[in-house]
Structures are given as C-alpha cells and as structure tokens.
Design an enzyme around this catalytic site. Structure first.
Site, PDB file in Angstrom:
ATOM      1  N   LYS A  96     151.491  28.115 -92.940  1.00 19.06           N
ATOM      2  CA  LYS A  96     152.539  27.692 -92.107  1.00 19.06           C
ATOM      3  C   LYS A  96     152.099  28.211 -90.560  1.00 19.06           C
ATOM      4  O   LYS A  96     151.815  29.340 -90.460  1.00 19.06           O
ATOM      5  CB  LYS A  96     153.846  28.432 -92.506  1.00 19.06           C
ATOM      6  CG  LYS A  96     154.880  28.206 -91.470  1.00 19.06           C
ATOM      7  CD  LYS A  96     156.203  29.035 -92.079  1.00 19.06           C
ATOM      8  CE  LYS A  96     157.177  28.943 -90.952  1.00 19.06           C
ATOM      9  NZ  LYS A  96     158.188  29.950 -91.172  1.00 19.06           N
ATOM     10  N   ALA A 183     164.353  27.915 -90.233  1.00 18.73           N
ATOM     11  CA  ALA A 183     165.016  29.026 -89.142  1.00 18.73           C
ATOM     12  C   ALA A 183     166.359  28.444 -88.736  1.00 18.73           C
ATOM     13  O   ALA A 183     166.578  27.342 -88.569  1.00 18.73           O
ATOM     14  CB  ALA A 183     164.225  29.263 -88.085  1.00 18.73           C
TER      15      ALA A 183
END
Length: 259
Positions: A96, A183
C-alpha cells in the site's frame, strides 16, 4: 455476492484492516477472526525482525495476505525504498503506497503516489495506492499499473466519515479497477454507506483499534460491509419528492357495508 479480485487473488471479505493503534498486539488475531478479513496492512517501521519477541508479524494469522504500507514516506523515492525492503524481508509483493509530506492533515501527495506506483508496478508489485479522491489522479494510477485505488473518506485517523462522498462516487463510476475507501470511516454504518455506493471494499483501522472492544467492533464492521454490499447488489429503491402510499388509498373497510 460477487467476488472481489485484487492482483489476481480472489477475496471473500471486502473488509481490509490495519494494525496500528491497537492497545495490545496480542488482540490482533481475535480482531482478524471477528472481522473475517483476509488482508491486513501494517507499517513496515513497526516491524522489528531483530526482535525475538513481540514482533507484530507474529500476531498476523498466516492465512491473511500481508499488505505492508509505506507510512512515513515523504516522496516516491522513499516509498519505493520501503516497498523493496518489505519484499526483501519476506512480506510478499503486495504494497500500500502512502506518500505524505503534510504533517497537519496527513493528506497524500497524488503526484508522488503515481510516480511510486509506476515504478513498483513495473517491478511486479501489487500496488494499492492511498490517494486524495481526484478522478484524473485515479486514471493516472490505473495507467501506472495500480491494482486498486484507495481514495480517502476523511483525513486518516479522524473517524469523521465519508466527507468526500461525491468525489468517491465519481471514481467508482469511472474507474474499472477495485475502489477501496480508506481513511475516515469511523462507524460500521459508514462502511455500509461506502459499500452501498458501490465501493468494492473498505479499509478500517482507527475505528476498530480505538473502540472499547476492538473484537466486537471488528465483528460489527464485518456485518456492515456485508450488508452494504448486499444492498448495492440488490439496488436501492427509488427516491421521491412526494409521499407515496405503501398500499392503495381505495377500498376502505367500510365501503360497501351499508350499501
């Protein structure tokens, strides 16, 4: 329910989880089991292979796909270096990309993220880039070889929900690779909302790790993601400005009684 495929790997779970902020590493296996996740991300800087005990990697179940992240990278070069180090350490070829030079809001640098993605994809990495939700940047990430795009719902670690909903919706409609909302998601209902929108998966860390019971919260997110995906596949009912009776307004019981 349609299957999720990332980097050639078929996943039964659409919930990815992070491992930061847990009060105790020992709880990670319980959270993984309760959440049903198959992909677990971790910051490489939290891994100490020289330590013979209390190593985060020891608490991640073997059946999970490791997703090392490049947390701490401030530009593409640093992200590439961290990714290569992770692979050398035996963490696999999934990565990531996090490139963040803004210390206040922790917003990702899309330009540097595209650059890192292009380099690592050519080296055979399965690249999942964390990004600001911008359609043009998402298209550049696709061209660079990204396996997914991961637009943020709100600044990382805030638990403020999907504040970028309209921008994420555009990416979902226009991008052909999996879209993972990352997020900002602070509640299971917000994970369900992302899935109802058509997101392919969500990544959650803070909301689970900082809950009073991370295990129960992991289970709650597991169920919410499933419910949201089912709702998306069932297709939501239409909205209307005016009221619509659920049953006909004719044929009352008294009609015909005195006739």
């Amino acid at each position: 329910m349609n299957q999720l495929v990332i980097g050639g790997k078929t996943l039964q779970s659409r919930l990815l989880i992070g491992t930061g902020k847990f009060p105790d590493k020992k709880i990670v296996p319980e959270v993984v089991e309760a959440s049903g996740t198959q992909v677990v991300t971790m910051a490489l800087r939290r891994v100490d292979l020289d330590s013979k005990e209390d190593n985060l990697l020891d608490y991640i179940p073997k059946h999970c796909t490791l997703l090392p992240n490049t947390s701490g990278a401030r530009n593409a070069d640093e992200a590439v270096r961290i990714a290569r180090l992770a692979r050398t350490m035996g963490c696999g070829n999934w990565v990531k990309i996090e490139v963040i030079s803004d210390n206040k809001y922790l917003l990702p640098d899309n330009m540097e993220t595209v650059r890192a993605t292009e380099i690592l994809a050519k080296e055979g990495f399965v690249v999942l880039p964390y990004m600001n939700p911008d359609l043009m940047s998402a298209k550049r990430l696709v061209d660079a070889g990204a396996a997914t795009v991961m637009p943020l719902g709100a600044p990382i670690g805030t638990n403020r929900g999907i504040r970028t909903k309209e921008l994420i919706q555009i990416i979902i409609e226009e991008i052909d690779i999996p879209v993972v909302v990352d997020a900002g998601i602070g509640r299971p209902s917000e994970a369900a909302e992302a899935m109802e929108m058509g997101a392919d998966a969500v990544l959650v860390n803070t909301a689970i790790a900082t809950a009073n019971s991370p295990v129960h919260m992991g289970k709650a997110f597991h169920l919410a993601v499933q419910a949201g995906r089912l709702a998306y596949e069932a297709q939501l009912g239409r909205q209307s400005t005016y009221g619509n009776a659920s049953s006909p307004l004719t044929g009352f019981l008294y009609e015909g009684v005195n006739s």
